[in-house]
Design an enzyme around this catalytic site. Structure first.
Site, PDB file in Angstrom:
ATOM      1  N   TYR A  51      37.237  -0.800  13.028  1.00  0.00           N
ATOM      2  CA  TYR A  51      37.691   0.159  14.043  1.00  0.00           C
ATOM      3  C   TYR A  51      38.932   0.904  13.564  1.00  0.00           C
ATOM      4  CZ  TYR A  51      40.259   1.735  18.163  1.00  0.00           C
ATOM      5  OH  TYR A  51      40.996   2.477  19.058  1.00  0.00           O
TER       6      TYR A  51
ATOM      7  N   SER B  13      45.035   5.259  17.088  1.00  0.00           N
ATOM      8  CA  SER B  13      45.372   3.883  17.466  1.00  0.00           C
ATOM      9  C   SER B  13      46.445   3.331  16.545  1.00  0.00           C
ATOM     10  CB  SER B  13      44.114   3.010  17.374  1.00  0.00           C
ATOM     11  OG  SER B  13      44.448   1.637  17.432  1.00  0.00           O
TER      12      SER B  13
ATOM     13  N   LYS C 155      39.597   5.014  12.580  1.00  0.00           N
ATOM     14  CA  LYS C 155      40.662   5.849  13.150  1.00  0.00           C
ATOM     15  C   LYS C 155      41.489   6.496  12.040  1.00  0.00           C
ATOM     16  CE  LYS C 155      40.050   5.522  17.619  1.00  0.00           C
ATOM     17  NZ  LYS C 155      39.699   6.723  18.413  1.00  0.00           N
TER      18      LYS C 155
END
Length: 339
Positions: free
Chosen positions: A148, A124, A152
């Site tokens: 999040y 991402s 990643k």
């Protein structure tokens, strides 16, 4: 090539399955359907008129992975399986570290035991954090602002170290910007459970009457209209990037990150206007407070993907809006009616 796709019943995964099958790859899906439905694979089979293997299971389960590796014997893996909502990750950090990190570790261990040396990873652009300059290129410093994003980036580091530890291994790290749109058939699209975390499905649900108004998270950013600017990419272009990444992985070793975006960004209100044009419907909006972890603007420099993988985006904003409307108007309840 035999390709194992974890999380293949999801939004991006399902579109990637079609592109893989169109290129003649033999594909098997591993999914626990925590954020998807088996009906997706039924539609993929119908659209492709092809065969598709599938196993119901969790990417953290070593025995499931070992059995799958032994039975399917993949040449490569595309790893989508994971949790993906920025806001939710702040509320449930341990769940995000468990699924996104433990799942990646379990998968790589199983691949190592089976001698499978190639992986394409769903990463991402959130790994970059607040921009020091725009557009982001792959050498931009990484400083994710959310749990999040941190999962990643950690997974990227794990994959990089795994690839460096053994000469035949290769990992392609695809840093997505903002996927939107749907398959041209209108039979595959984004079907979030509960309140959508992403802009386009929220707009689409307002358009079909499932929600009263679009929540705009902040209109006081330092941008032309005060709303956040994002680089939106059509999901079919993103799916094709995975096929290109798979080809790249076969020819290269080590780990390599690639930005996957268009190099053009749009505001929230730009997206609303595009969807109003596509649907012929008015989209009411309601401004609310900013979300933690959001930045004012994001923009991709995707020149590396073009130069090294031969990939570039071909769909424009009108395609994104029109295909989303085709999906949502044909499936106002998403896959719900068939699940």
């Amino acid at each position: 090539m035999r390709v194992l796709v974890t999380g293949g019943a999801g939004y991006i995964g399902s579109h990637t399955l079609l592109e893989l099958m169109a290129q003649g790859h033999e594909v098997c899906v591993l999914d626990n359907y925590s954020n998807a439905t088996p009906q997706v694979l039924t539609r993929v089979r119908a659209l492709s008129n092809g065969e598709l293997g599938d196993v119901t299971g969790d990417v953290r389960d070593a025995s499931t992975l070992d059995n799958l590796m032994q039975d399917f014997r993949p040449d490569a893996v595309i790893h989508f399986a994971g949790l993906k909502a920025v806001g939710e990750s702040a509320r449930k950090p341990l769940a995000y570290y468990d699924v996104n990190i433990s799942g990646t570790l379990a998968l790589l261990n199983a691949m190592s035991r089976a001698g499978c040396n190639k992986i394409v990873f769903s990463s991402s652009a959130t790994v970059y954090g607040e921009p020091r300059y725009l557009p982001y290129d792959e050498t931009h410093p990484t400083n994710p602002m959310s749990v999040y994003g941190r999962t990643k980036l950690m997974a990227e580091q794990i994959l990089t170290d795994w690839a460096a530890a053994d000469a035949p291994r290769g990992a392609v790290l695809l840093r997505y910007f903002n996927p939107v749109g749907a398959h041209a058939s209108g039979d595959l699209g984004e079907d979030p459970r509960d309140i959508p975390n992403n802009l386009m499905p929220f707009i689409a649900q307002v358009a079909v009457g499932k929600r009263d108004a679009l929540a705009v998270f902040g209109d006081d950013y330092d941008t032309p209209d005060g709303t956040g600017l994002r680089d939106y990419i059509h999901v079919v272009d993103l799916a094709r990037a995975h096929v290109a990444a798979l080809d790249y992985a076969q020819r290269h070793t080590g780990a390599r990150p690639f930005n996957i975006g268009t190099g053009q960004n749009y505001s929230v209100f730009d997206m609303v206007k595009a969807f109003e044009r596509a649907s012929g419907r008015k989209i009411p909006t309601q401004v609310t407070s900013r979300r933690p972890g959001d930045v004012a603007a994001m923009l991709a420099d995707a020149s590396r993907a073009n130069a090294e993988m031969g990939w570039q985006a071909t769909h424009d904003l009108n395609d994104m809006a029109a295909s989303t409307w085709a999906w949502q108007s044909k499936n106002p309840d998403g896959y719900g009616a068939d699940s």
